[in-house]
Design a protein around this motif. Sequence first.
Motif, short mmCIF file in Angstrom:
data_model
loop_
_atom_site.label_atom_id
_atom_site.label_comp_id
_atom_site.label_asym_id
_atom_site.label_seq_id
_atom_site.Cartn_x
_atom_site.Cartn_y
_atom_site.Cartn_z
N TRP A 1 -6.28 -3.93 -9.18
CA TRP A 1 -7.37 -3.19 -8.55
C TRP A 1 -7.12 -1.69 -8.47
O TRP A 1 -8.05 -0.88 -8.47
CB TRP A 1 -7.63 -3.74 -7.14
N THR A 2 -5.86 -1.28 -8.44
CA THR A 2 -5.56 0.15 -8.31
C THR A 2 -5.74 0.91 -9.62
O THR A 2 -5.89 2.14 -9.60
CB THR A 2 -4.11 0.35 -7.84
N ASN B 1 -14.13 2.61 1.06
CA ASN B 1 -14.36 2.90 -0.35
C ASN B 1 -13.07 3.45 -0.96
O ASN B 1 -12.56 4.49 -0.55
CB ASN B 1 -15.49 3.93 -0.48
N GLY B 2 -12.55 2.72 -1.94
CA GLY B 2 -11.29 3.12 -2.55
C GLY B 2 -11.32 4.49 -3.19
O GLY B 2 -10.28 5.15 -3.31
N TRP B 3 -12.51 4.95 -3.59
CA TRP B 3 -12.61 6.26 -4.24
C TRP B 3 -12.35 7.41 -3.26
O TRP B 3 -12.07 8.53 -3.68
CB TRP B 3 -13.98 6.43 -4.90
N ASP C 1 -9.95 7.02 -1.01
CA ASP C 1 -8.62 6.74 -0.49
C ASP C 1 -7.54 7.01 -1.53
O ASP C 1 -6.87 8.04 -1.48
CB ASP C 1 -8.56 5.29 -0.01
N LEU C 2 -7.37 6.12 -2.50
CA LEU C 2 -6.27 6.27 -3.45
C LEU C 2 -6.29 7.60 -4.21
O LEU C 2 -5.24 8.24 -4.35
CB LEU C 2 -6.24 5.09 -4.43
N LYS D 1 -3.27 6.06 6.95
CA LYS D 1 -3.58 6.38 5.55
C LYS D 1 -3.78 7.88 5.36
O LYS D 1 -3.35 8.44 4.35
CB LYS D 1 -4.82 5.61 5.10
N TRP E 1 0.83 -1.20 0.00
CA TRP E 1 0.00 0.00 0.00
C TRP E 1 0.87 1.25 0.00
O TRP E 1 0.53 2.26 -0.63
CB TRP E 1 -0.92 0.00 1.21
N TYR F 1 -8.78 3.21 -10.17
CA TYR F 1 -8.75 4.47 -9.43
C TYR F 1 -7.82 5.48 -10.09
O TYR F 1 -8.09 6.68 -10.07
CB TYR F 1 -8.32 4.21 -7.99
#
Length: 367
Positions: A153-154, A199-201, A203-204, A245, A55, A157
């Motif tokens: 998966w990244t 929710n990845g949106w 985060d990344l 994070k 990560w 994003y």
Amino acid sequence: MTAPQPDSSRFNNFDVLRFFGALLVFISHATFVPTGSLWADPLYALSGGQMTIGWIGVGLFFVVSGYLITQSWERRRGVLAFFRARAMRIYPALIVVVLGIFLIGGAISTSPAYFSQPGALSYLGNILVPFSDNHLPGVFEELPSSGVSDNFWTLRYEIGAYVLLALMGALQVWRRDTVLVLFLLVSLLFALGGSATNNGWFDLPRYFLAGSLVYLYRDKIRWTPGFALASLIGLALFTFTGGMKLAFSVFGTYLTLYLAFAPWLKLQRFGKYGDFSYGLYLTGLFIQQLVQRADPSLGMVANFMISFPIAMLAAVVLWYTVEKPALTFKGGKPKTRSAAPRPEYSGTYAVRRAPVNSQGYPRNSRR
């Protein structure tokens, strides 16, 4: 003190940082593939399940991407030219790797009529939407983790961040104040917890926004060894207290871009033979799974030692046969800019300057 001006100098360390990010992801997967557990990752265990080593690598990618892609947008100032450049960077290698995984999957699958099964054909959807499917019938089903491309998966994003930048840029609202408000809003929603935290949106893309903010505020930011050390200490503290994070989007961003332009690092020629980071990222996990399938008794260290040379060879081949040729089709000469002086770093080391290339932008602005 002025901030970094990568558009006016080749003196930076982006190549080595991208490769380091891909290496961190590879190391993290070497702990996951033999065990099927994130808790085998040392940083994940140390931080109480906050972040893996991989990560950190992904966060580094997004910070660098936010900085360089914002710079790229300023040069091109056209949605079609911008998307063409981005597509040529991401999709040719992705398509080749997806097709390669699909075909190799057919050769090793234990499932009958592999090529006619919906589960196999649906995997090809990754060509358009990365991580739309992560499994192939009869492939790696006996391993602790049966995914064939968990690492994809990244990408959705990152593509989403490109779309956001292009839309806001076309509306002429991708500027300091709006990006800062967006960053703070996303950070607040993430901090409040609930579904936003998972929710990845939320985060990344926050790391992407952080990198973009540094570029947009590049004339305001001071780069000193003291601030870099404070950022490192801050990250270490949040590793044990929680909020790692969120901390990375501030402290990690500063550290990443401090190292990107630190003259004492002396790794500016690291990528003179090519940028193998994306190829290593795309092919790494599948190769690690193949190695684990060949010898299920392998531990984490053995998996890494055997898989890494193979993955590096694949990354080099992918760069020279697919990625590098594809970049010639990016099209549209970027808008050149007048040369500006290198940033002056506070500290004891000397300031160095380097000339721009013939087009006015740095050698490694391939993103």
